[in-house]
Design a protein around this motif. Structure first.
Motif, PDB file in Angstrom:
ATOM      1  N   TRP A 170    -102.274 109.536  85.878  1.00  0.00           N
ATOM      2  CA  TRP A 170    -103.473 109.241  85.098  1.00  0.00           C
ATOM      3  C   TRP A 170    -103.890 107.780  85.310  1.00  0.00           C
ATOM      4  O   TRP A 170    -103.178 106.860  84.933  1.00  0.00           O
ATOM      5  N   LYS A 171    -105.072 107.586  85.896  1.00  0.00           N
ATOM      6  CA  LYS A 171    -105.522 106.241  86.259  1.00  0.00           C
ATOM      7  C   LYS A 171    -105.653 105.328  85.042  1.00  0.00           C
ATOM      8  O   LYS A 171    -105.335 104.132  85.099  1.00  0.00           O
ATOM      9  N   PHE A 172    -106.137 105.884  83.929  1.00  0.00           N
ATOM     10  CA  PHE A 172    -106.313 105.097  82.707  1.00  0.00           C
ATOM     11  C   PHE A 172    -105.288 105.468  81.636  1.00  0.00           C
ATOM     12  O   PHE A 172    -105.425 105.075  80.485  1.00  0.00           O
ATOM     13  N   GLY A 173    -104.269 106.235  82.038  1.00  0.00           N
ATOM     14  CA  GLY A 173    -103.273 106.673  81.074  1.00  0.00           C
ATOM     15  C   GLY A 173    -103.878 107.563  80.004  1.00  0.00           C
ATOM     16  O   GLY A 173    -104.815 108.335  80.259  1.00  0.00           O
ATOM     17  N   TYR A 174    -103.348 107.467  78.802  1.00  0.00           N
ATOM     18  CA  TYR A 174    -103.904 108.176  77.635  1.00  0.00           C
ATOM     19  C   TYR A 174    -105.002 107.294  77.061  1.00  0.00           C
ATOM     20  O   TYR A 174    -106.173 107.608  77.110  1.00  0.00           O
ATOM     21  N   TYR A 175    -104.637 106.157  76.536  1.00  0.00           N
ATOM     22  CA  TYR A 175    -105.513 105.031  76.235  1.00  0.00           C
ATOM     23  C   TYR A 175    -104.645 103.907  75.704  1.00  0.00           C
ATOM     24  O   TYR A 175    -103.478 104.107  75.380  1.00  0.00           O
ATOM     25  N   ASP A 176    -105.200 102.722  75.663  1.00  0.00           N
ATOM     26  CA  ASP A 176    -104.507 101.581  75.067  1.00  0.00           C
ATOM     27  C   ASP A 176    -105.086 101.339  73.685  1.00  0.00           C
ATOM     28  O   ASP A 176    -106.311 101.377  73.496  1.00  0.00           O
ATOM     29  N   GLN A 177    -104.218 101.054  72.728  1.00  0.00           N
ATOM     30  CA  GLN A 177    -104.698 100.729  71.387  1.00  0.00           C
ATOM     31  C   GLN A 177    -104.982  99.242  71.296  1.00  0.00           C
ATOM     32  O   GLN A 177    -104.100  98.404  71.519  1.00  0.00           O
ATOM     33  N   ALA A 178    -106.210  98.916  70.977  1.00  0.00           N
ATOM     34  CA  ALA A 178    -106.591  97.527  70.748  1.00  0.00           C
ATOM     35  C   ALA A 178    -107.166  97.418  69.338  1.00  0.00           C
ATOM     36  O   ALA A 178    -107.172  98.392  68.579  1.00  0.00           O
ATOM     37  N   ARG A 179    -107.622  96.225  68.991  1.00  0.00           N
ATOM     38  CA  ARG A 179    -108.243  96.007  67.682  1.00  0.00           C
ATOM     39  C   ARG A 179    -109.646  95.444  67.879  1.00  0.00           C
ATOM     40  O   ARG A 179    -109.893  94.669  68.803  1.00  0.00           O
ATOM     41  N   PRO A 202    -103.848  93.909  52.618  1.00  0.00           N
ATOM     42  CA  PRO A 202    -103.591  92.893  51.591  1.00  0.00           C
ATOM     43  C   PRO A 202    -102.132  92.826  51.136  1.00  0.00           C
ATOM     44  O   PRO A 202    -101.764  91.882  50.419  1.00  0.00           O
ATOM     45  N   LEU A 203    -101.323  93.793  51.512  1.00  0.00           N
ATOM     46  CA  LEU A 203     -99.946  93.872  51.023  1.00  0.00           C
ATOM     47  C   LEU A 203     -99.020  93.165  52.009  1.00  0.00           C
ATOM     48  O   LEU A 203     -98.928  93.565  53.170  1.00  0.00           O
ATOM     49  N   PRO A 204     -98.314  92.135  51.586  1.00  0.00           N
ATOM     50  CA  PRO A 204     -97.483  91.365  52.519  1.00  0.00           C
ATOM     51  C   PRO A 204     -96.285  92.132  53.064  1.00  0.00           C
ATOM     52  O   PRO A 204     -95.695  91.716  54.064  1.00  0.00           O
ATOM     53  N   ASN A 205     -95.934  93.245  52.420  1.00  0.00           N
ATOM     54  CA  ASN A 205     -94.775  94.030  52.860  1.00  0.00           C
ATOM     55  C   ASN A 205     -95.176  95.373  53.475  1.00  0.00           C
ATOM     56  O   ASN A 205     -94.359  96.286  53.565  1.00  0.00           O
ATOM     57  N   CYS A 206     -96.427  95.506  53.898  1.00  0.00           N
ATOM     58  CA  CYS A 206     -96.910  96.695  54.608  1.00  0.00           C
ATOM     59  C   CYS A 206     -97.544  96.253  55.930  1.00  0.00           C
ATOM     60  O   CYS A 206     -98.311  95.284  55.948  1.00  0.00           O
ATOM     61  N   ALA A 207     -97.250  96.970  56.998  1.00  0.00           N
ATOM     62  CA  ALA A 207     -97.814  96.619  58.302  1.00  0.00           C
ATOM     63  C   ALA A 207     -98.169  97.878  59.077  1.00  0.00           C
ATOM     64  O   ALA A 207     -97.444  98.876  59.014  1.00  0.00           O
ATOM     65  N   VAL A 208     -99.275  97.824  59.792  1.00  0.00           N
ATOM     66  CA  VAL A 208     -99.679  98.893  60.703  1.00  0.00           C
ATOM     67  C   VAL A 208     -99.739  98.292  62.104  1.00  0.00           C
ATOM     68  O   VAL A 208    -100.489  97.335  62.341  1.00  0.00           O
ATOM     69  N   LEU A 209     -98.951  98.841  63.019  1.00  0.00           N
ATOM     70  CA  LEU A 209     -98.850  98.307  64.371  1.00  0.00           C
ATOM     71  C   LEU A 209     -99.626  99.174  65.352  1.00  0.00           C
ATOM     72  O   LEU A 209     -99.667 100.397  65.224  1.00  0.00           O
ATOM     73  N   THR A 210    -100.232  98.541  66.333  1.00  0.00           N
ATOM     74  CA  THR A 210    -100.857  99.262  67.439  1.00  0.00           C
ATOM     75  C   THR A 210     -99.952  99.184  68.664  1.00  0.00           C
ATOM     76  O   THR A 210     -99.016  98.397  68.724  1.00  0.00           O
ATOM     77  N   GLY A 211    -100.264 100.039  69.648  1.00  0.00           N
ATOM     78  CA  GLY A 211     -99.481 100.047  70.888  1.00  0.00           C
ATOM     79  C   GLY A 211     -98.251 100.926  70.810  1.00  0.00           C
ATOM     80  O   GLY A 211     -97.202 100.596  71.373  1.00  0.00           O
ATOM     81  N   TYR A 212     -98.368 102.071  70.108  1.00  0.00           N
ATOM     82  CA  TYR A 212     -97.200 102.952  69.954  1.00  0.00           C
ATOM     83  C   TYR A 212     -96.940 103.698  71.253  1.00  0.00           C
ATOM     84  O   TYR A 212     -97.518 104.757  71.524  1.00  0.00           O
ATOM     85  N   GLU A 213     -96.059 103.112  72.068  1.00  0.00           N
ATOM     86  CA  GLU A 213     -95.592 103.722  73.310  1.00  0.00           C
ATOM     87  C   GLU A 213     -94.076 103.611  73.324  1.00  0.00           C
ATOM     88  O   GLU A 213     -93.453 103.312  72.297  1.00  0.00           O
TER      89      GLU A 213
END
Length: 542
Positions: free
Chosen positions: A65-74, A409-420
């Protein structure tokens, strides 16, 4: 010319001399090779790793796959957005092979690359590409995006995998004794085989099938007329296909056809095998559906230091290494989210392919209770989410960004991108608890919890997929009862998990070690690769 001897790098071991070609739309082999989307690819990658370790006579057939699945950006507001970036791989071998197949009654040129076994310690993997100068732009786009949203392109991708893969094997004089379809994407290979052998029974001798989808809507189907126009049926007319397979109606279902072309099929957990038999069992002419539970390759996924500490029953070593691994994960949290997590705080991770039925936001359902949980200073907690929704799944993408917005807003919650693969490994090694809360009977297997258990992260899960074959509640995991799942989840978290983590580390470590012991070998992919040979590949061979 590439030969089997040239690509194997090892002589097949005596139990595994039956030659097998393993067709899959995606393979998660290494972080550097982005040709996968989620669990199907993770499973295929571990299968190829264990096939290599066991010296099985197996080759993989996939697509580059030339472009893979996709890249997660923001985007500018830090919300997730998909981007498509060209990928190049100097470690793939250009085989020098090009050939043609017909797609939409037109010749399409295919170039063949090889991932050699020694590169990442896998069985050899052939990857097909149409993105070459000999093709027009439309034909080149066939191998641009994994699971392209355009229907005709998606069909062309299946033709490439099935018909193209089977054609390649004949060109290489590597005609296997068994063709293994990992999901229904490669079902077109059966029409190629039928043209060759002129008999449904002869095709069935050679083909086996693994289904991964426990809901009818998730099993791919298209109009017979469109498939015929796309050359999906090779040289057959659509009315001939209907007669051959005993199918009627206007829609051709990939899974149903695969079940009719195969001598045996399997679901990917015991529960899923039962679900699959109920889904398809009333259709005449389908093959037996058994089950072989998915598994993951420990050699690839384990942290060596932590694994040695668990094996040695070294509680201090386990605790120290888990804190080190948490620090490594928390560097990513700080980098992406600007939040500083503590290695001394219980950390829960929810991370997998993003789909509605997996309920990523279940823990947030009772918002007031969730906020109370996140504000608890006696038993502090940290939560991380990660995952990739399908780019065109607006509901799943919206859910991802809703969670991201609520967590911001929560200092103890995080959502990460780039799940590979790389981030997945960090999350499993750096978490204390691996949360899994799908709607019951919707998860075919759910293998991420296996690699979590191998790395000292305790499963906190609905008893679906592989989990009932493993789970001993509060002995090697924590179970969420499906009824009233949100309140069950919160009750167990507040009353059992948090107090145990902070007040009874001895019991916590006992569960952690029991989980790591119980998950291997039962859910290590050597067991799975062996079972495929014993249950699926041996039998009525030609």
């Amino acid at each position: 010319m590439i030969s089997k001897k040239h690509i194997s790098g090892y002589k097949p071991a005596s139990p595994y001399t039956t030659s097998v070609a393993y067709f899959s739309m995606e393979f998660a082999i290494d972080q550097a090779l982005k040709i996968y989307s989620g669990g199907l690819g993770f499973l295929a990658g571990s299968h190829l790793r264990s096939a290599y370790e066991l010296k099985q006579n197996l080759v993989g057939i996939g697509i580059l796959w030339k472009f893979g699945y996709y890249d997660q950006a923001r985007d500018v507001n830090a919300l997730m957005k998909p981007v498509f970036v060209q990928k190049d791989y100097s470690f793939l071998q250009d085989t020098g092979i090009t050939f043609q197949i017909n797609i939409h009654d037109s010749p399409v040129h295919i170039k063949v690359y090889l991932l050699r076994p020694e590169t990442f310690n896998t069985a050899p993997l052939f990857l097909l590409s149409t993105d070459i100068p000999e093709n027009d732009f439309l034909s080149r786009t066939i191998t641009h995006r994994l699971y392209d949203p355009n229907e005709a392109t998606r069909i062309a991708q299946s033709i490439l995998l099935g018909t193209g893969g089977a054609t390649l094997l004949d060109l290489l004089s590597m005609t296997p004794e068994v063709y293994h379809m990992n999901e229904g994407h490669s079902v077109s290979l059966n029409f190629y085989l039928y043209a060759k052998h002129k008999s449904l029974e002869e095709v069935k001798k050679r083909v086996v099938f693994t289904t991964h989808t426990p809901e009818m809507a998730g099993n791919e189907e298209h109009d017979f007329g469109l498939l015929k126009d796309m050359s999906f049926f090779y040289h057959m007319q659509d009315h001939e296909v209907k007669h051959l397979l005993g199918m009627d109606g206007d829609r051709f279902n990939y899974t149903l056809a695969a079940l009719k072309f195969s001598r045996k099929a399997n679901g990917v957990s015991k529960i899923h095998g039962e679900v699959a038999r109920k889904m398809w069992g009333n259709n005449p002419g389908i093959c037996e559906i058994t089950s072989i539970t998915n598994a993951q390759n420990k050699t690839y996924w384990k942290d060596e230091i932590l694994d040695n500490a668990i094996t040695a029953n070294n509680d201090k070593g386990i605790t120290a290494r888990k804190k080190e691994l948490k620090k490594q994960l928390f560097k990513v949290v700080a980098d992406q989210c600007g939040k500083l997590f503590s290695e001394n705080v219980l950390t829960i991770v929810w991370a997998r392919r993003f789909a509605g039925y997996k309920r990523a936001d279940l823990i947030m359902q009772d918002w007031n209770r969730f906020i109370s949980l996140m504000s608890n200073t006696v038993y502090p907690i940290q939560i991380i989410w990660a995952g990739k929704p399908y780019p065109e799944d607006s509901t799943a993408n919206e859910l991802f960004n809703q969670i991201l917005t609520k967590a911001a807003p929560l200092p103890n919650c995080a959502v990460l991108t780039g799940y590979e693969l790389s981030l997945s490994a960090l999350l499993k090694k750096g978490s204390d608890v691996w949360l899994n809360n799908p709607q019951m009977y919707r998860e075919a297997s759910g293998t991420s919890g296996m690699t979590a258990a191998m790395n000292g992260s305790i499963n906190f899960s609905i008893p679906d997929g592989w989990v009932p074959e493993f789970a001993k509640d509060q002995k090697n995991c924590f179970i969420i009862q499906p009824e009233n799942a949100n309140s069950q989840l919160m009750d167990t978290l507040e009353k059992v998990i948090l107090p145990m983590y902070y007040k009874d580390q001895q019991q916590w470590l006992k569960i952690l070690k029991k989980a790591a012991t119980d998950v291997v070998p039962a859910f290590e992919s050597a067991r799975m690769a062996k079972e495929y040979y014993e249950i699926m590949y041996k039998g009525d061979l030609p």
